[in-house]
Scaffold this active site. Structure first.
Site, PDB file in Angstrom:
ATOM      1  CE  LYS A  13      -2.296  -0.864   3.826  1.00 48.69           C
ATOM      2  NZ  LYS A  13      -1.711  -2.161   4.238  1.00 48.69           N
ATOM      3  NE  ARG A  88      -4.308  -1.252   9.948  1.00 43.97           N
ATOM      4  CZ  ARG A  88      -3.165  -0.780   9.471  1.00 43.97           C
ATOM      5  NH1 ARG A  88      -3.100   0.399   8.907  1.00 43.97           N
ATOM      6  NH2 ARG A  88      -2.095  -1.518   9.552  1.00 43.97           N
ATOM      7  NE  ARG A 171       1.673  -5.289  11.374  1.00 45.02           N
ATOM      8  CZ  ARG A 171       2.604  -4.975  10.483  1.00 45.02           C
ATOM      9  NH1 ARG A 171       3.743  -5.636  10.445  1.00 45.02           N
ATOM     10  NH2 ARG A 171       2.390  -4.017   9.616  1.00 45.02           N
TER      11      ARG A 171
HETATM   12  P1  AMP Z   1       0.913   0.235   9.165  1.00 49.55           P
HETATM   13  O1  AMP Z   1       2.174   1.003   9.005  1.00 49.55           O
HETATM   14  O2  AMP Z   1      -0.216   0.803   8.371  1.00 49.55           O
HETATM   15  O3  AMP Z   1       1.100  -1.244   8.939  1.00 49.55           O
HETATM   16  O4  AMP Z   1       0.484   0.397  10.701  1.00 49.55           O
HETATM   17  C1  AMP Z   1       1.315  -0.056  11.748  1.00 49.55           C
HETATM   18  C2  AMP Z   1       0.509  -0.207  13.016  1.00 49.55           C
HETATM   19  O5  AMP Z   1      -0.055   1.058  13.386  1.00 49.55           O
HETATM   20  C3  AMP Z   1      -0.692  -1.150  12.910  1.00 49.55           C
HETATM   21  O6  AMP Z   1      -0.347  -2.509  13.105  1.00 49.55           O
HETATM   22  C4  AMP Z   1      -1.576  -0.613  14.034  1.00 49.55           C
HETATM   23  O7  AMP Z   1      -1.084  -1.002  15.311  1.00 49.55           O
HETATM   24  C5  AMP Z   1      -1.361   0.890  13.917  1.00 49.55           C
HETATM   25  N1  AMP Z   1      -2.336   1.509  12.976  1.00 49.55           N
HETATM   26  C6  AMP Z   1      -2.066   2.108  11.780  1.00 49.55           C
HETATM   27  N2  AMP Z   1      -3.185   2.569  11.213  1.00 49.55           N
HETATM   28  C7  AMP Z   1      -4.200   2.243  12.052  1.00 49.55           C
HETATM   29  C8  AMP Z   1      -5.597   2.404  12.019  1.00 49.55           C
HETATM   30  N3  AMP Z   1      -6.225   3.029  10.987  1.00 49.55           N
HETATM   31  N4  AMP Z   1      -6.325   1.937  13.052  1.00 49.55           N
HETATM   32  C9  AMP Z   1      -5.747   1.340  14.102  1.00 49.55           C
HETATM   33  N5  AMP Z   1      -4.421   1.114  14.198  1.00 49.55           N
HETATM   34  C10 AMP Z   1      -3.644   1.567  13.193  1.00 49.55           C
END
Ligand code: AMP
Length: 212
Positions: A13, A88, A171
């Site tokens: 993404k 999310r 995750r």
């Molecule tokens: P990402 O970099 O998008 O994979 O996000 C890393 C981590 O940040 C995720 O595993 C969640 O713990 C947190 N996170 C990111 N975006 C969200 C979201 N929209 N809602 C809840 N947690 C989030």
């Protein structure tokens, strides 16, 4: 143009969002990057978020929606945005609708990227990020010129705590249980375009741009 990117962690993404930034000249809004910046700066929000992130859990919806409400008020959002990693959960998607209604805006497209979980585990365990500028590399597919050093700013590379093997599985489960229901939520609104995220970065980019 207001675009949502949905897909499991490691599907690409962030990488693909950068191409959309170039193509449409609108900002990428990554809640993951925003949270990591807060963790790095040890803000109260970062301190609260860190425990969820390191456990591979989602940060509470209320925290994310508060953070996004203030992000949308920044002037660079006026021409549109690419939402990467938000919403999310269904409550986040409903909260987003409320925020958009208040701003008189709507989502134009929801791009759903997918690849199989084995490939994701391989990609995430070899992902490394720059401590200084957050540029993302992959030891297998997109390595730096000097090992462990960012090509752009010479910052040190690190492996995200949540990219360690024990957290990746968690995750993926969170994605399946809490995020993938968004696909039917947005399909009902006629907004979803599904994109095969397998293969080379450039091939996925072409599929994505032609889907839009
Ligand atoms: P990402 O970099 O998008 O994979 O996000 C890393 C981590 O940040 C995720 O595993 C969640 O713990 C947190 N996170 C990111 N975006 C969200 C979201 N929209 N809602 C809840 N947690 C989030």
């Amino acid at each position: 143009m207001n675009i949502i990117l949905i897909g499991p962690p490691g599907v690409g993404k962030g990488t693909q969002a950068k191409f959309l930034v170039e193509a449409y000249n609108i900002p990428q809004i990554s809640t993951g990057d925003m949270l990591r910046a807060n963790v790095r700066e040890a803000t109260p929000l970062g301190t609260e978020a860190k425990k969820f992130m390191n456990a591979g859990q989602l940060v509470p919806d209320s925290v994310i929606l508060g953070m996004m409400k203030s992000r949308f008020s920044e002037p660079d959002c006026d021409a549109g945005y690419i939402l990467d990693g938000f919403p999310r959960t269904i409550p986040q998607a409903e909260g987003l609708e409320d925020l958009l209604n208040d701003m008189g805006q709507q989502i134009d497209s929801v791009l759903v990227l997918d690849v199989n979980h084995e490939e994701i585990i391989k990609r995430l365990s070899s992902r490394r990020s720059c401590k200084e500028c957050d540029t993302v590399y992959n030891l297998l597919f997109d390595p730096t010129t000097s090992e462990g050093i960012c090509d752009k700013c010479e910052g040190m590379l690190y492996q995200r705590d949540d990219d360690k093997p024990e957290t990746i599985r968690q995750r993926l489960d969170v994605y399946t249980n809490q995020t993938s229901p968004l696909i039917s939520f947005y399909t009902q609104k006629g907004l979803v375009k599904k994109i095969n995220g397998a293969g080379k970065i450039d091939a996925v980019k072409k599929r994505m741009l032609s889907a839009l």
